[in-house]
Design a protein around this motif. Structure first.
Motif: not given
Length: 220
Positions: A148-150, A192-193, A199-201, A203-206
């Motif tokens: 995943i590009l961050l 925002t971040h 959006k990019k991940l 599958g994870i729960a923040i």
């Protein structure tokens, strides 16, 4: 030509001339280097470092008093700088958690060699929770083996969350640890971040904790 390193160094040194000279030298050698002068400033920067260069005597007192507390937050290689030269002093530094010891005065090139030797032992410094893997040395993220590009800031923010999965961070804490007091944007920057990470991940729960901030749930 000096090659840029992916490693981030934390220099804790209260002597203005030595601190300025070392931080400039390490930047020229391609490292990211954060220079602090007091122990009270360390907590919010410790998480983002790969290696610490620590002066034994600080305005706050003997830095060995604080070292076990910092290492409990994140285990890092620590190179101690000191004018103390007795065997007891060296033993105390190593028993407190230091990996290496350099007595003042010293040559910058010797410190550089010791830094590189310690960093070679780190490998990629893998951080992970479930199938989410972070490789700080090369700023890489894998989710279920897909890269995943961050951005650098997104990576730093995710690193803080992964290092303490389940802990609730206030927006101010995240601002301090990722952006620092000297570049203090608004709390909307954190929001925002976090949105970009979601959006990019997906599958994870923040999780959002109402009125407080965010936490990363355990990934499975």
């Amino acid at each position: 030509m000096t090659h840029k390193s992916h490693h981030s160094l934390l220099l804790i040194e209260d002597d203005p001339a030595l601190g300025a000279g070392l931080s400039s030298f390490l930047l020229q050698e391609g490292f990211a280097c954060q220079w602090l002068r007091e122990a009270s400033d360390v907590d919010r920067h410790w998480y983002l470092a790969d290696l610490v260069i620590l002066d034994r005597q600080l305005p706050d007192g003997d830095s060995l008093r604080f070292l076990p507390h910092w290492l409990a937050k994140k285990a890092l290689p620590v190179i101690l700088l000191t004018a103390c030269v007795t065997i007891d002093d060296r033993v105390a530094g190593l028993e407190a958690g230091g990996r290496d010891y350099l007595t003042k005065p010293f040559a910058h090139v010797e410190l550089l060699a010791r830094i590189r030797a310690q960093l070679r032992t780190l490998g990629d410094g893998l951080l992970h929770t479930g199938e989410l893997q972070l490789f700080p040395a090369r700023q890489a993220v894998l989710w279920k083996n897909d890269e995943i590009l961050l951005t650098a800031t997104e990576f730093a923010l995710l690193t803080v969350l992964v290092q303490m999965v389940g802990r609730v961070f206030t927006r101010d804490e995240l601002l301090n640890q990722v952006w620092g007091y000297h570049h203090f944007p608004s709390t909307r920057t954190v929001d925002t971040h976090i949105l970009q990470l979601r959006k990019k991940l997906p599958g994870i729960a923040i999780s959002s904790v109402h009125g407080i901030g965010y936490r990363l749930e355990l990934c499975v």
